[in-house]
Each structure stands twice: as C-alpha cells, then as structure tokens.
Design a protein around this motif. Structure first.
Motif, PDB file in Angstrom:
ATOM      1  N   UNK A  59      18.517 -48.131   0.694  1.00 16.87           N
ATOM      2  CA  UNK A  59      18.825 -48.219  -0.737  1.00 16.87           C
ATOM      3  C   UNK A  59      17.603 -47.892  -1.586  1.00 16.87           C
ATOM      4  N   UNK A  60      16.418 -48.290  -1.127  1.00 18.97           N
ATOM      5  CA  UNK A  60      15.198 -48.032  -1.900  1.00 18.97           C
ATOM      6  C   UNK A  60      14.910 -46.537  -1.984  1.00 18.97           C
ATOM      7  N   UNK A  61      15.067 -45.838  -0.874  1.00 13.65           N
ATOM      8  CA  UNK A  61      14.784 -44.407  -0.889  1.00 13.65           C
ATOM      9  C   UNK A  61      15.904 -43.601  -1.539  1.00 13.65           C
TER      10      UNK A  61
ATOM     11  N   UNK B 211      15.887 -35.118   4.405  1.00 12.04           N
ATOM     12  CA  UNK B 211      15.029 -35.121   5.592  1.00 12.04           C
ATOM     13  C   UNK B 211      13.632 -35.628   5.243  1.00 12.04           C
ATOM     14  N   UNK B 212      13.078 -35.166   4.130  1.00 11.43           N
ATOM     15  CA  UNK B 212      11.759 -35.628   3.692  1.00 11.43           C
ATOM     16  C   UNK B 212      11.766 -37.153   3.558  1.00 11.43           C
ATOM     17  N   UNK B 213      12.779 -37.698   2.918  1.00 16.56           N
ATOM     18  CA  UNK B 213      12.831 -39.142   2.691  1.00 16.56           C
ATOM     19  C   UNK B 213      13.068 -39.913   3.986  1.00 16.56           C
ATOM     20  N   UNK B 214      13.758 -39.311   4.940  1.00 16.03           N
ATOM     21  CA  UNK B 214      13.888 -39.957   6.254  1.00 16.03           C
ATOM     22  C   UNK B 214      12.525 -40.012   6.951  1.00 16.03           C
ATOM     23  N   UNK B 215      11.708 -39.006   6.741  1.00 19.68           N
ATOM     24  CA  UNK B 215      10.352 -39.015   7.300  1.00 19.68           C
ATOM     25  C   UNK B 215       9.471 -40.048   6.593  1.00 19.68           C
ATOM     26  N   UNK B 216       9.716 -40.226   5.290  1.00 20.45           N
ATOM     27  CA  UNK B 216       9.011 -41.289   4.552  1.00 20.45           C
ATOM     28  C   UNK B 216       9.415 -42.652   5.115  1.00 20.45           C
ATOM     29  N   UNK B 217      10.709 -42.803   5.396  1.00 24.72           N
ATOM     30  CA  UNK B 217      11.217 -44.080   5.906  1.00 24.72           C
ATOM     31  C   UNK B 217      10.593 -44.464   7.240  1.00 24.72           C
ATOM     32  N   UNK B 218      10.284 -43.481   8.054  1.00 20.72           N
ATOM     33  CA  UNK B 218       9.684 -43.755   9.363  1.00 20.72           C
ATOM     34  C   UNK B 218       8.158 -43.779   9.313  1.00 20.72           C
ATOM     35  N   UNK B 219       7.596 -43.589   8.131  1.00 24.10           N
ATOM     36  CA  UNK B 219       6.149 -43.659   7.978  1.00 24.10           C
ATOM     37  C   UNK B 219       5.400 -42.389   8.315  1.00 24.10           C
ATOM     38  N   UNK B 220       6.128 -41.311   8.572  1.00 26.22           N
ATOM     39  CA  UNK B 220       5.458 -40.050   8.919  1.00 26.22           C
ATOM     40  C   UNK B 220       4.935 -39.323   7.688  1.00 26.22           C
ATOM     41  N   UNK B 221       5.529 -39.604   6.537  1.00 27.34           N
ATOM     42  CA  UNK B 221       5.092 -38.994   5.276  1.00 27.34           C
ATOM     43  C   UNK B 221       5.016 -40.064   4.197  1.00 27.34           C
ATOM     44  N   UNK B 222       4.223 -39.789   3.165  1.00 21.32           N
ATOM     45  CA  UNK B 222       4.179 -40.610   1.965  1.00 21.32           C
ATOM     46  C   UNK B 222       4.546 -39.717   0.785  1.00 21.32           C
TER      47      UNK B 222
END
Length: 234
Positions: free
Chosen positions: A217-219, A30-41
């Motif tokens: 693939x990157x995440x 879930x954290x990485x999905x939020x990174x993917x959408x730009x909501x988290x770094x």
C-alpha cells in the motif's frame, strides 16, 4: 470494421496491439518492486548503477519515473520521425543519448516537469543492470506470469509484430495507398521498451495493480502521487 465486411476480422477485447507508453506503468511497477526488496531506492542517483550516463549523479530514480528529471525527449525531433517513417535502422542506446543532447538538461532536476522518454529509457537500462536479465524476461517474470497476463509480452523485434492486429497507414507508402505498418515499423524505435497486449489483459493488469496485488500500500501510494505541471503546459 464489421463481421460482414469481406476479408475483414472484427475487433475484440482480445485483439492484440502495441500498448506504447502504457508500458511505462509496467516499468514503474517493476522499479517499485525492486524498491520493496531493497535493491533500489527511489531517491538515489542513477550513478549508483549507471555512472557513465549523462547527468547520472544529479538525476534520481524517482525523478525519471515522475518526468521531473529535466532530461530531454526524442518525441519532438524531426529527424527521429523522418527515420522511423523511412524505415531506417533504430538508433542505439548511445545514439539516442547523443541525438537528444541528453547532457543538456531542460531544467534543474526536481524543479520542473517535462515528459521524457529518455528518462524511461534509462530506467529500462537500470532494471536490466540491477536484475542482470533482459527487460523482456523481467516484465514476464515479475508482472505477466504472476498476474496471469497470458496475452502480454515485450516486443523484441519486427517478427513479433506479426502476431498483432494489422494496422494500416498511408504515410509511408510511395503511392499513398494503405499498407500494413507491421511490414515497415521497427519497434526498436521505442527506446523505452514496448509491450504488446490486449484490452482484456491491460484491464486485468491495472485492476490487480490498484487492488494491491503488485505493490504494498505504501508503494502504491508513491506510484499514485502526482506532480503539478506548469500552468502554461499544454
């Protein structure tokens, strides 16, 4: 257990249990999905979202995921295990922070490795803050429904345990007899959040995760990156 045992139900791949720290894989996804959408770094400090947390300005999201934050853990606390065994009311988020002395880092963040449930407890709070929804709802909508995990859910209280496979222990009974732990255990003691699932659903989750159905693939590569522990670590 065999089917011939009187009064017993044989186990199957669809028997449902608490999956304990496998929950951390769901949290990380879930954290990485939020990174993917730009909501988290990954390399931003927790203080961006949770400024009041101890050491929030020097601990990053990535470090909590990789257990390199230096934050303490509650797994080794005798008072924690005593309270669980006695059936006490679970500590609040703030009590977990206080009793683990979370303001005292075990090492400089990023310069060591130490398993930390407190770090993942903070990630659970971070997810809820960013999404403005409950951890249970987020896991369901981001992971379970899209992947078809129909037997998987976040346990929210003792009542949810009744739908799980019975488990027995002698640790908490006054006379040493085996008693159903579902009648005693409060899942609130798992401060990171805990999922209930089946063997078949867990296999389905990991298969689709590594097949690229959850993350880019990157995440996914980020998720699979490893951290070397000290040679002296058990």
């Amino acid at each position: 257990i065999t089917a011939s045992d009187p009064g017993q139900i044989p186990m199957s791949v669809d028997s449902r249990f608490l999956v304990q720290s496998l929950t951390k894989s769901f949290t990380a996804a879930v954290i990485l999905r939020l990174v993917e959408t730009g909501k988290l770094l990954l390399d931003e400090p927790l203080s961006r979202w949770l400024p009041s947390l101890p050491n929030a300005a020097c601990v990053t999201v990535r470090q909590c995921l990789q257990h390199t934050s230096g934050l303490p853990d509650y797994g080794s606390l005798k008072e924690y295990h005593d309270a669980v065994r006695q059936g006490d009311k679970p500590w609040s988020f703030e009590e977990f922070l206080e009793r683990t002395r979370s303001e005292a880092l075990r090492f400089v963040p990023g310069n060591g490795w130490g398993y930390s449930n407190i770090g993942h407890m903070m990630l659970r709070r971070l997810i809820e803050k960013v999404c403005d929804r409950t951890f249970s709802d987020i896991i369901m909508t981001e992971i379970c429904v899209p992947l078809g995990l129909t037997q998987t859910f976040v346990v929210r209280g003792r009542a949810d345990l009744l739908s799980l496979t019975a488990g027995y222990s002698t640790d908490s009974s006054p006379d040493g007899s085996a008693i159903d732990v579902r009648e005693l255990y409060d899942p609130g003691w798992i401060a990171t959040g805990v999922i209930a699932s089946t063997a078949s659903d867990i296999v389905r989750f990991y298969h689709q995760l590594f097949a690229g159905k959850v993350l880019s693939s990157a995440l996914l590569k980020e998720m699979c990156s490893s951290v070397r522990a000290a040679p002296s670590h058990p």
